[in-house]
Design an enzyme around this catalytic site. Structure first.
Site, mmCIF file in Angstrom:
data_model
loop_
_atom_site.group_PDB
_atom_site.id
_atom_site.type_symbol
_atom_site.label_atom_id
_atom_site.label_comp_id
_atom_site.label_asym_id
_atom_site.label_seq_id
_atom_site.Cartn_x
_atom_site.Cartn_y
_atom_site.Cartn_z
ATOM 1 N N ILE A 18 0.824 -1.203 0.000
ATOM 2 C CA ILE A 18 0.000 0.000 0.000
ATOM 3 C C ILE A 18 0.860 1.256 0.000
ATOM 4 O O ILE A 18 0.582 2.211 -0.727
ATOM 5 C CB ILE A 18 -0.946 -0.009 1.218
ATOM 6 C CG1 ILE A 18 -2.004 -1.114 1.071
ATOM 7 C CG2 ILE A 18 -1.625 1.352 1.390
ATOM 8 C CD1 ILE A 18 -2.868 -1.311 2.299
ATOM 9 N N TYR A 164 -3.173 -5.765 17.639
ATOM 10 C CA TYR A 164 -3.116 -5.048 16.356
ATOM 11 C C TYR A 164 -4.349 -4.176 16.190
ATOM 12 O O TYR A 164 -4.245 -2.978 15.877
ATOM 13 C CB TYR A 164 -3.016 -6.053 15.210
ATOM 14 C CG TYR A 164 -3.266 -5.451 13.850
ATOM 15 C CD1 TYR A 164 -2.323 -4.626 13.253
ATOM 16 C CD2 TYR A 164 -4.456 -5.702 13.158
ATOM 17 C CE1 TYR A 164 -2.556 -4.059 12.000
ATOM 18 C CE2 TYR A 164 -4.689 -5.154 11.912
ATOM 19 C CZ TYR A 164 -3.745 -4.334 11.333
ATOM 20 O OH TYR A 164 -3.980 -3.779 10.104
ATOM 21 N N LYS A 168 -4.521 0.062 16.126
ATOM 22 C CA LYS A 168 -5.103 0.831 15.029
ATOM 23 C C LYS A 168 -6.319 1.629 15.495
ATOM 24 O O LYS A 168 -6.561 2.751 15.018
ATOM 25 C CB LYS A 168 -5.487 -0.102 13.883
ATOM 26 C CG LYS A 168 -4.296 -0.682 13.124
ATOM 27 C CD LYS A 168 -3.578 0.390 12.319
ATOM 28 C CE LYS A 168 -2.565 -0.208 11.355
ATOM 29 N NZ LYS A 168 -1.950 0.815 10.466
ATOM 30 N N THR A 199 -1.385 -7.676 -1.252
ATOM 31 C CA THR A 199 -0.022 -7.168 -1.279
ATOM 32 C C THR A 199 0.956 -8.340 -1.298
ATOM 33 O O THR A 199 0.561 -9.497 -1.145
ATOM 34 C CB THR A 199 0.264 -6.301 -0.036
ATOM 35 O OG1 THR A 199 0.161 -7.113 1.145
ATOM 36 C CG2 THR A 199 -0.725 -5.141 0.069
#
Length: 259
Positions: A18, A164, A168, A199
């Site tokens: 990204i 995680y 965020k 990705t």
């Protein structure tokens, strides 16, 4: 879209995926980009060299080190020759089998390490970079943009990676607060919350039997593409998007719908 070319842009975590797509999108419209990396110096250099246009730079910093994080915008300004007016917070520790820490089966020491690592890099590191960049803009009296790459997991949940998701979620909340606090200074702040994105990091997983289940999570029958995230970031950094300051833009192909 009104032309906003010629700006200095810092994209963190831009060696590939990204971040690299975001860097490319800005340079294709004439902006100059500082490509930030931590350890992937060779890969980041190749990404920088492949960008269209001239005057781009490679900057290296460990966002897990607060001092390095704080000095990153100044390093980008020095490398580009002008102050950074657009910051894209993309860097951070993501998810992966070796990082899983489900609460029911993770021992206390591993649980604590997971939380410390995710919060140190994803939350504190990003917050320090953002504060350094926006403080510089306020000092100079310049308007700017901050766009943070969050995650669908903030709203959907990440049962295998709770630290995680929490790291965020803190950034989602930070952006909402900064959007209000920094608007009087002409600085707009927004968040992008992608779902699963194709990705290099997840290519093997998508090619495995689990890939079909992941793609089936969206009614479109696929996952997102880095270029789609980059397009959203580019719009949020435009003049037309100033009124989107404070917003979180979901990019998950209708795989999770919020009320």
């Amino acid at each position: 879209m009104t032309s906003t070319t010629g700006r200095a842009v810092l994209v963190t975590g831009a060696a590939r995926g990204i971040g690299a797509a975001v860097a490319r999108a800005f340079t294709e419209q004439g902006d100059r980009v500082a490509v930030h990396v931590h350890t992937a110096v060779d890969e980041g250099g190749a990404t920088r060299d492949a960008l269209p246009g001239t005057g781009h730079a490679l900057v290296v910093a460990d966002l897990g080190d607060a001092e390095q994080a704080a000095s990153l915008p100044a390093a980008a300004e020095e490398a580009l020759g002008v102050p950074v007016t657009v910051l894209v917070n993309n860097a951070g520790i993501a998810t992966g089998p070796d990082l899983a820490h489900p609460p029911a089966t993770t021992d206390p020491a591993a649980w604590r390490r997971s939380w410390e690592r995710y919060l140190r890099v994803n939350t504190l590191g990003t917050a320090v970079v953002t504060h350094a960049m926006t403080s510089r803009l306020i000092e100079l009296g310049l308007p700017g943009r901050v766009i943070t790459i969050g995650t669908r997991g903030v709203h959907k949940g990440e049962p295998e990676f709770p630290a995680y998701a929490a790291s965020k979620a803190a950034l989602h909340a930070m952006d909402a607060s900064l959007a209000v606090a920094l608007a009087p200074h002409g600085i707009a702040v927004a968040t992008v919350a992608p779902g699963f994105v194709e990705t290099e990091r997840v290519a093997e997983r998508l090619a495995s039997p689990a890939g079909d289940e992941i793609r089936a999570g969206s009614p479109f029958g696929r996952v997102g593409r880095p270029e789609e995230v980059a397009s959203a970031v580019l719009w949020l950094a435009s003049e037309e998007a100033v009124w989107a300051s404070g917003a979180t833009l979901d990019l998950n192909g209708a795989s999770h719908l919020r009320p």
